[in-house]
Design a protein around this motif. Structure first.
Motif, mmCIF file in Angstrom:
data_model
loop_
_atom_site.group_PDB
_atom_site.id
_atom_site.type_symbol
_atom_site.label_atom_id
_atom_site.label_comp_id
_atom_site.label_asym_id
_atom_site.label_seq_id
_atom_site.Cartn_x
_atom_site.Cartn_y
_atom_site.Cartn_z
ATOM 1 N N VAL A 174 0.979 0.942 -36.299
ATOM 2 C CA VAL A 174 -0.403 0.519 -36.563
ATOM 3 C C VAL A 174 -1.395 1.602 -36.177
ATOM 4 O O VAL A 174 -2.321 1.929 -36.930
ATOM 5 C CB VAL A 174 -0.724 -0.792 -35.817
ATOM 6 C CG1 VAL A 174 -2.205 -1.146 -35.973
ATOM 7 C CG2 VAL A 174 0.138 -1.931 -36.350
ATOM 8 N N LEU A 175 -1.218 2.216 -35.000
ATOM 9 C CA LEU A 175 -2.175 3.214 -34.525
ATOM 10 C C LEU A 175 -2.156 4.479 -35.374
ATOM 11 O O LEU A 175 -3.173 5.160 -35.505
ATOM 12 C CB LEU A 175 -1.899 3.559 -33.065
ATOM 13 C CG LEU A 175 -2.173 2.460 -32.037
ATOM 14 C CD1 LEU A 175 -1.907 2.970 -30.637
ATOM 15 C CD2 LEU A 175 -3.601 1.939 -32.148
ATOM 16 N N THR A 179 -6.726 10.901 -33.316
ATOM 17 C CA THR A 179 -5.904 9.815 -33.847
ATOM 18 C C THR A 179 -6.832 8.678 -34.276
ATOM 19 O O THR A 179 -8.014 8.642 -33.877
ATOM 20 C CB THR A 179 -4.940 9.294 -32.773
ATOM 21 O OG1 THR A 179 -5.705 8.665 -31.733
ATOM 22 C CG2 THR A 179 -4.101 10.423 -32.194
ATOM 23 N N PRO A 180 -6.348 7.727 -35.083
ATOM 24 C CA PRO A 180 -7.191 6.581 -35.457
ATOM 25 C C PRO A 180 -7.745 5.849 -34.240
ATOM 26 O O PRO A 180 -8.894 5.409 -34.234
ATOM 27 C CB PRO A 180 -6.236 5.702 -36.272
ATOM 28 C CG PRO A 180 -5.268 6.672 -36.876
ATOM 29 C CD PRO A 180 -5.060 7.715 -35.813
ATOM 30 N N ARG A 181 -6.936 5.705 -33.185
ATOM 31 C CA ARG A 181 -7.393 5.010 -31.982
ATOM 32 C C ARG A 181 -8.503 5.800 -31.305
ATOM 33 O O ARG A 181 -9.517 5.230 -30.883
ATOM 34 C CB ARG A 181 -6.209 4.827 -31.022
ATOM 35 C CG ARG A 181 -6.523 3.948 -29.815
ATOM 36 C CD ARG A 181 -6.868 2.545 -30.236
ATOM 37 N NE ARG A 181 -6.502 1.579 -29.196
ATOM 38 C CZ ARG A 181 -6.699 0.296 -29.292
ATOM 39 N NH1 ARG A 181 -7.280 -0.207 -30.371
ATOM 40 N NH2 ARG A 181 -6.345 -0.547 -28.332
ATOM 41 N N GLU A 182 -8.344 7.110 -31.211
ATOM 42 C CA GLU A 182 -9.371 7.940 -30.592
ATOM 43 C C GLU A 182 -10.647 7.928 -31.416
ATOM 44 O O GLU A 182 -11.761 7.916 -30.862
ATOM 45 C CB GLU A 182 -8.849 9.365 -30.417
ATOM 46 C CG GLU A 182 -7.758 9.499 -29.367
ATOM 47 C CD GLU A 182 -6.981 10.798 -29.452
ATOM 48 O OE1 GLU A 182 -6.111 11.014 -28.591
ATOM 49 O OE2 GLU A 182 -7.225 11.583 -30.391
ATOM 50 N N ARG A 225 -8.755 12.711 -23.811
ATOM 51 C CA ARG A 225 -8.149 13.424 -24.941
ATOM 52 C C ARG A 225 -9.201 13.816 -25.971
ATOM 53 O O ARG A 225 -9.127 14.888 -26.575
ATOM 54 C CB ARG A 225 -7.051 12.561 -25.575
ATOM 55 C CG ARG A 225 -5.787 12.463 -24.722
ATOM 56 C CD ARG A 225 -4.632 11.870 -25.502
ATOM 57 N NE ARG A 225 -4.802 10.444 -25.707
ATOM 58 C CZ ARG A 225 -4.334 9.516 -24.874
ATOM 59 N NH1 ARG A 225 -3.693 9.875 -23.770
ATOM 60 N NH2 ARG A 225 -4.506 8.239 -25.141
ATOM 61 N N ILE A 226 -10.195 12.950 -26.154
ATOM 62 C CA ILE A 226 -11.286 13.267 -27.088
ATOM 63 C C ILE A 226 -12.058 14.483 -26.590
ATOM 64 O O ILE A 226 -12.365 15.406 -27.346
ATOM 65 C CB ILE A 226 -12.223 12.050 -27.252
ATOM 66 C CG1 ILE A 226 -11.496 10.918 -27.984
ATOM 67 C CG2 ILE A 226 -13.490 12.441 -28.025
ATOM 68 C CD1 ILE A 226 -12.246 9.597 -27.973
ATOM 69 N N TYR A 227 -12.391 14.485 -25.283
ATOM 70 C CA TYR A 227 -13.117 15.618 -24.701
ATOM 71 C C TYR A 227 -12.331 16.913 -24.906
ATOM 72 O O TYR A 227 -12.886 17.951 -25.277
ATOM 73 C CB TYR A 227 -13.333 15.411 -23.194
ATOM 74 C CG TYR A 227 -14.257 14.274 -22.820
ATOM 75 C CD1 TYR A 227 -15.080 13.673 -23.764
ATOM 76 C CD2 TYR A 227 -14.289 13.789 -21.510
ATOM 77 C CE1 TYR A 227 -15.922 12.626 -23.424
ATOM 78 C CE2 TYR A 227 -15.133 12.752 -21.155
ATOM 79 C CZ TYR A 227 -15.946 12.171 -22.105
ATOM 80 O OH TYR A 227 -16.769 11.141 -21.750
#
Length: 248
Positions: free
Chosen positions: A20-21, A188-191, A224-226
Motif C-alpha cells: 500500500v505504501l 515515498t508516498p507516505r513521506e 527522512r524528508i529533511y
C-alpha cells in the motif's frame, strides 16, 4: 484462547503495508489491499463498505478476486434495508466476527444465498474498522469453507493495520484533490503525505492523529524528508518544498 500466529503471518502483514505504501495510484490502493487480504487468507471475495446507517446510504468497493461493479451496485442500501447483522454489530463491537455467529440460521438467510450466488462463498467474516456517530467502515471477507480461530486472530492483529492504511489513503486522496503531487521527488508516498500535512500547518502530533500513527513515527518520516531535501527544520523544509513544487 486466541490462536498463535506464525512468522509467515507477520510477514504477510508487512507485505500488505509495503504494497500500500509503495503504491502511487491512490484510486487503486484499496484494490492492492484487497488482493493482499485475499492471498493471505485464501479468500474468494473482499468488500470495504462505508455506511451512513441513519441516512440509509453508503458506498462499497469489492473484489472476487477481480473488481466488482454490477454485483455491489446498491449493495449497502440493500443491506441496510435488510438489517444485515454486521451493521448492528459494527455499531457496538470492534472484534472480527464470523457472520454465522451473529446470524441465526445463517444458511437459511437471503444474505447466505446472495453471497453464494454473487461471490461463490459459503462463509463470511466481518471486520469493523471505524465507527463515528453511526457512520462506519467495515470489511467483509468471504470464502468457500469455514474461517478458523487462527484466521480471526490474524484479522484481529491486522485490523489496526487496515485502519491506519485507510487513514493514509484518505489523506493521500484529499491532498491529491487540493493539488499536492502523489509522490514528491524522491519521497515515498507516505513521506509525501506527511509533507503535505506539514504544509497545511499541522504539528507532528496532529499529523499522527490524522494518520493514526505515533508521533515518534511521524518524526522519523520528517527526519527522512529533511535528509532528502537537504534541510534541518520545518520552516526551511517548507520553503524548499514549495520552491520545488512538492507542495501546493
Amino acid at each position: 484462547m486466541a490462536a498463535q500466529l506464525r512468522t509467515r503471518d507477520y510477514g504477510q502483514m508487512l507485505d500488505l503495508v509495503v504494497a500500500v505504501l509503495e503504491n502511487e495510484d491512490v484510486d487503486a490502493a484499496w484494490h492492492v489491499m484487497a488482493r493482499q487480504l485475499l492471498d493471505s487468507l485464501g479468500c474468494d471475495s473482499a468488500t470495504f463498505s462505508h455506511v451512513r446507517v441513519e441516512e440509509g446510504t453508503g458506498a462499497v468497493v469489492g473484489w472476487a478476486p477481480e473488481p466488482l461493479s454490477r454485483v455491489v451496485d446498491g449493495l449497502v442500501q440493500r443491506r441496510i434495508q435488510q438489517r444485515h447483522p454486521l451493521l448492528e454489530y459494527g455499531l457496538s463491537e470492534t472484534e472480527p466476527v464470523n457472520i454465522a455467529d451473529i446470524c441465526d440460521g445463517w444458511r437459511n438467510t437471503n444474505w447466505y444465498r446472495e453471497a453464494r450466488r454473487d461471490f461463490g462463498v459459503t462463509q463470511q467474516v466481518g471486520v469493523p474498522l471505524t465507527q463515528v456517530n453511526g457512520n462506519m467502515c467495515v470489511a467483509l471477507l468471504g470464502r468457500r469453507g469455514d474461517f478458523m480461530s487462527h484466521d480471526l486472530t490474524f484479522l484481529r492483529r491486522l485490523q489496526p493495520v487496515i485502519q491506519t492504511m485507510g487513514h493514509h489513503l484518505a489523506e493521500m486522496k484529499r491532498l491529491r484533490s487540493v493539488g499536492a503531487p502523489a509522490v514528491a521527488g524522491d519521497l515515498t508516498p507516505r513521506e509525501a503525505t506527511v509533507l503535505g500535512l506539514l504544509a497545511e500547518g499541522l504539528t507532528a502530533a496532529a499529523i499522527a492523529r490524522r494518520l493514526a500513527i505515533s508521533p515518534h513515527t511521524v518524526n522519523r518520516h520528517l527526519e527522512r524528508i529533511y535528509r532528502k531535501l537537504g534541510t534541518n527544520n520545518r520552516v526551511s523544509t517548507l520553503v524548499v518544498a514549495r520552491a520545488e513544487g512538492l507542495v501546493a
